[in-house]
Design a protein around this motif. Structure first.
Motif, PDB file in Angstrom:
ATOM      1  N   TRP A  22      -6.375  24.339  46.744  1.00  0.00           N
ATOM      2  CA  TRP A  22      -7.232  23.712  45.744  1.00  0.00           C
ATOM      3  C   TRP A  22      -6.917  22.244  45.476  1.00  0.00           C
ATOM      4  CZ3 TRP A  22     -11.007  26.880  45.253  1.00  0.00           C
ATOM      5  CH2 TRP A  22     -10.786  28.239  45.371  1.00  0.00           C
ATOM      6  N   THR A  23      -5.642  21.873  45.371  1.00  0.00           N
ATOM      7  CA  THR A  23      -5.354  20.537  44.872  1.00  0.00           C
ATOM      8  C   THR A  23      -4.459  19.686  45.763  1.00  0.00           C
ATOM      9  OG1 THR A  23      -3.472  21.347  43.616  1.00  0.00           O
ATOM     10  CG2 THR A  23      -5.572  21.231  42.461  1.00  0.00           C
ATOM     11  N   LEU A  24      -3.664  20.267  46.646  1.00  0.00           N
ATOM     12  CA  LEU A  24      -2.705  19.490  47.416  1.00  0.00           C
ATOM     13  C   LEU A  24      -2.886  19.678  48.913  1.00  0.00           C
ATOM     14  CD1 LEU A  24       0.587  20.232  45.465  1.00  0.00           C
ATOM     15  CD2 LEU A  24      -0.898  18.270  45.219  1.00  0.00           C
ATOM     16  N   ARG A  25      -2.553  18.631  49.658  1.00  0.00           N
ATOM     17  CA  ARG A  25      -2.524  18.681  51.108  1.00  0.00           C
ATOM     18  C   ARG A  25      -1.312  17.902  51.597  1.00  0.00           C
ATOM     19  NH1 ARG A  25      -8.355  17.082  53.153  1.00  0.00           N
ATOM     20  NH2 ARG A  25      -9.216  19.014  52.402  1.00  0.00           N
ATOM     21  N   VAL A  26      -0.530  18.474  52.464  1.00  0.00           N
ATOM     22  CA  VAL A  26       0.623  17.767  53.023  1.00  0.00           C
ATOM     23  C   VAL A  26       0.107  16.810  54.094  1.00  0.00           C
ATOM     24  CG1 VAL A  26       2.784  17.996  54.272  1.00  0.00           C
ATOM     25  CG2 VAL A  26       2.176  19.682  52.547  1.00  0.00           C
ATOM     26  N   LEU A  27       0.347  15.505  53.886  1.00  0.00           N
ATOM     27  CA  LEU A  27      -0.131  14.501  54.819  1.00  0.00           C
ATOM     28  C   LEU A  27       0.927  14.107  55.843  1.00  0.00           C
ATOM     29  CD1 LEU A  27      -1.970  12.170  52.286  1.00  0.00           C
ATOM     30  CD2 LEU A  27      -2.945  13.978  53.679  1.00  0.00           C
ATOM     31  N   ILE A  36       2.091  13.759  50.034  1.00  0.00           N
ATOM     32  CA  ILE A  36       1.126  14.804  49.704  1.00  0.00           C
ATOM     33  C   ILE A  36      -0.120  14.156  49.122  1.00  0.00           C
ATOM     34  CG2 ILE A  36       0.680  16.762  48.175  1.00  0.00           C
ATOM     35  CD1 ILE A  36       3.526  17.553  48.440  1.00  0.00           C
ATOM     36  N   GLY A  37      -1.287  14.594  49.585  1.00  0.00           N
ATOM     37  CA  GLY A  37      -2.549  14.111  49.045  1.00  0.00           C
ATOM     38  C   GLY A  37      -3.035  15.024  47.936  1.00  0.00           C
ATOM     39  N   ARG A  38      -3.573  14.426  46.874  1.00  0.00           N
ATOM     40  CA  ARG A  38      -4.115  15.192  45.749  1.00  0.00           C
ATOM     41  C   ARG A  38      -5.617  15.062  45.729  1.00  0.00           C
ATOM     42  NH1 ARG A  38      -1.775  14.295  40.106  1.00  0.00           N
ATOM     43  NH2 ARG A  38      -3.428  15.786  39.842  1.00  0.00           N
ATOM     44  N   SER A  39      -6.303  16.148  45.396  1.00  0.00           N
ATOM     45  CA  SER A  39      -7.754  16.106  45.313  1.00  0.00           C
ATOM     46  C   SER A  39      -8.177  15.406  44.028  1.00  0.00           C
ATOM     47  CB  SER A  39      -8.333  17.513  45.352  1.00  0.00           C
ATOM     48  OG  SER A  39      -7.983  18.202  44.174  1.00  0.00           O
ATOM     49  N   PRO A  40      -9.338  14.875  43.902  1.00  0.00           N
ATOM     50  CA  PRO A  40     -10.439  14.872  44.855  1.00  0.00           C
ATOM     51  C   PRO A  40     -10.396  13.703  45.836  1.00  0.00           C
ATOM     52  CG  PRO A  40     -11.199  13.991  42.770  1.00  0.00           C
ATOM     53  CD  PRO A  40      -9.749  14.364  42.589  1.00  0.00           C
ATOM     54  N   SER A  85      -4.801  10.322  36.591  1.00  0.00           N
ATOM     55  CA  SER A  85      -6.123   9.710  36.579  1.00  0.00           C
ATOM     56  C   SER A  85      -6.097   8.278  36.071  1.00  0.00           C
ATOM     57  CB  SER A  85      -7.077  10.537  35.728  1.00  0.00           C
ATOM     58  OG  SER A  85      -6.601  10.601  34.399  1.00  0.00           O
ATOM     59  N   GLN A  86      -5.118   7.924  35.265  1.00  0.00           N
ATOM     60  CA  GLN A  86      -5.023   6.564  34.757  1.00  0.00           C
ATOM     61  C   GLN A  86      -3.559   6.138  34.708  1.00  0.00           C
ATOM     62  OE1 GLN A  86      -6.559   6.456  30.843  1.00  0.00           O
ATOM     63  NE2 GLN A  86      -5.497   8.280  30.174  1.00  0.00           N
ATOM     64  N   VAL A  87      -3.353   4.842  34.734  1.00  0.00           N
ATOM     65  CA  VAL A  87      -2.001   4.302  34.650  1.00  0.00           C
ATOM     66  C   VAL A  87      -1.727   3.988  33.189  1.00  0.00           C
ATOM     67  CG1 VAL A  87      -0.467   2.471  35.402  1.00  0.00           C
ATOM     68  CG2 VAL A  87      -2.168   3.364  36.972  1.00  0.00           C
ATOM     69  N   LEU A  88      -0.811   4.717  32.601  1.00  0.00           N
ATOM     70  CA  LEU A  88      -0.458   4.522  31.201  1.00  0.00           C
ATOM     71  C   LEU A  88       0.777   3.632  31.094  1.00  0.00           C
ATOM     72  CD1 LEU A  88      -0.864   8.231  30.118  1.00  0.00           C
ATOM     73  CD2 LEU A  88      -2.484   6.379  29.768  1.00  0.00           C
ATOM     74  N   PRO A  89       1.011   2.985  29.952  1.00  0.00           N
ATOM     75  CA  PRO A  89       2.218   2.161  29.808  1.00  0.00           C
ATOM     76  C   PRO A  89       3.504   2.965  29.996  1.00  0.00           C
ATOM     77  CG  PRO A  89       0.677   1.696  28.047  1.00  0.00           C
ATOM     78  CD  PRO A  89       0.121   2.858  28.803  1.00  0.00           C
ATOM     79  N   GLY A  90       3.491   4.233  29.642  1.00  0.00           N
ATOM     80  CA  GLY A  90       4.686   5.060  29.792  1.00  0.00           C
ATOM     81  C   GLY A  90       5.000   5.430  31.223  1.00  0.00           C
ATOM     82  N   ASN A  91       3.982   5.488  32.086  1.00  0.00           N
ATOM     83  CA  ASN A  91       4.200   5.813  33.490  1.00  0.00           C
ATOM     84  C   ASN A  91       3.598   4.727  34.372  1.00  0.00           C
ATOM     85  OD1 ASN A  91       1.519   6.372  33.187  1.00  0.00           O
ATOM     86  ND2 ASN A  91       1.571   8.363  34.140  1.00  0.00           N
ATOM     87  N   GLY A  92       3.875   3.480  34.055  1.00  0.00           N
ATOM     88  CA  GLY A  92       3.251   2.317  34.695  1.00  0.00           C
ATOM     89  C   GLY A  92       3.552   2.176  36.171  1.00  0.00           C
ATOM     90  N   LEU A  93       3.001   1.139  36.751  1.00  0.00           N
ATOM     91  CA  LEU A  93       3.184   0.872  38.160  1.00  0.00           C
ATOM     92  C   LEU A  93       4.634   0.516  38.454  1.00  0.00           C
ATOM     93  CD1 LEU A  93      -0.012  -1.264  38.747  1.00  0.00           C
ATOM     94  CD2 LEU A  93       0.357   1.113  39.384  1.00  0.00           C
ATOM     95  N   LEU A  94       5.042   0.700  39.696  1.00  0.00           N
ATOM     96  CA  LEU A  94       6.427   0.452  40.084  1.00  0.00           C
ATOM     97  C   LEU A  94       6.808  -1.023  40.012  1.00  0.00           C
ATOM     98  CD1 LEU A  94       6.902   2.851  43.077  1.00  0.00           C
ATOM     99  CD2 LEU A  94       7.832   3.065  40.790  1.00  0.00           C
ATOM    100  N   ASN A  95       5.841  -1.901  40.276  1.00  0.00           N
ATOM    101  CA  ASN A  95       6.179  -3.332  40.279  1.00  0.00           C
ATOM    102  C   ASN A  95       6.147  -3.946  38.889  1.00  0.00           C
ATOM    103  OD1 ASN A  95       3.477  -3.457  39.784  1.00  0.00           O
ATOM    104  ND2 ASN A  95       2.931  -4.528  41.661  1.00  0.00           N
ATOM    105  N   GLY A  96       5.842  -3.171  37.873  1.00  0.00           N
ATOM    106  CA  GLY A  96       5.871  -3.665  36.504  1.00  0.00           C
ATOM    107  C   GLY A  96       4.598  -4.356  36.038  1.00  0.00           C
ATOM    108  N   LYS A  97       3.618  -4.520  36.910  1.00  0.00           N
ATOM    109  CA  LYS A  97       2.372  -5.175  36.521  1.00  0.00           C
ATOM    110  C   LYS A  97       1.401  -4.120  36.017  1.00  0.00           C
ATOM    111  CE  LYS A  97       2.791  -8.919  39.822  1.00  0.00           C
ATOM    112  NZ  LYS A  97       2.196  -9.580  40.981  1.00  0.00           N
TER     113      LYS A  97
END
Length: 101
Positions: A22-27, A36-40, A85-97
């Protein structure tokens, strides 16, 4: 931890079989990293084992921090149910932007 070996063990096969329908595929499988790819959109998420730490780190498709676990089965389950589904401040991008509002 060698992911080629771990994916053959029964403790990881069962949750991966249930969730891959349903939701995951090993790439891609490497020795210490699993993509791992996540749907959709099937965007690549990374599960990486750090031998010096002895734990597994999980990242979302945009580089979001999802969490640390001790077992591959727990990492697959955590990735399947994580909200990326969205980038929140608590789980932000790795580069800090942060994205523009």
């Amino acid at each position: 931890m060698n992911f080629h070996y771990e994916l053959r063990k029964s403790s990881c096969r069962r949750p991966l079989k249930i969730l891959t329908q349903w939701t995951l595929r090993v790439l891609e499988v490497r020795r210490h990293e699993l993509v791992i790819g996540r749907s959709p959109t099937w965007a690549p998420c990374h599960i990486r084992y750090y031998p010096a730490v002895g734990r597994i780190y999980i990242r979302g498709p945009a580089g979001q921090y999802i969490g640390w676990t001790d077992t591959l089965a727990a990492a697959i389950e955590l990735l399947a149910y994580a909200d990326t589904s969205q980038v929140l401040p608590g789980n932000g991008l790795l580069n800090g932007k942060e994205p523009l509002q």
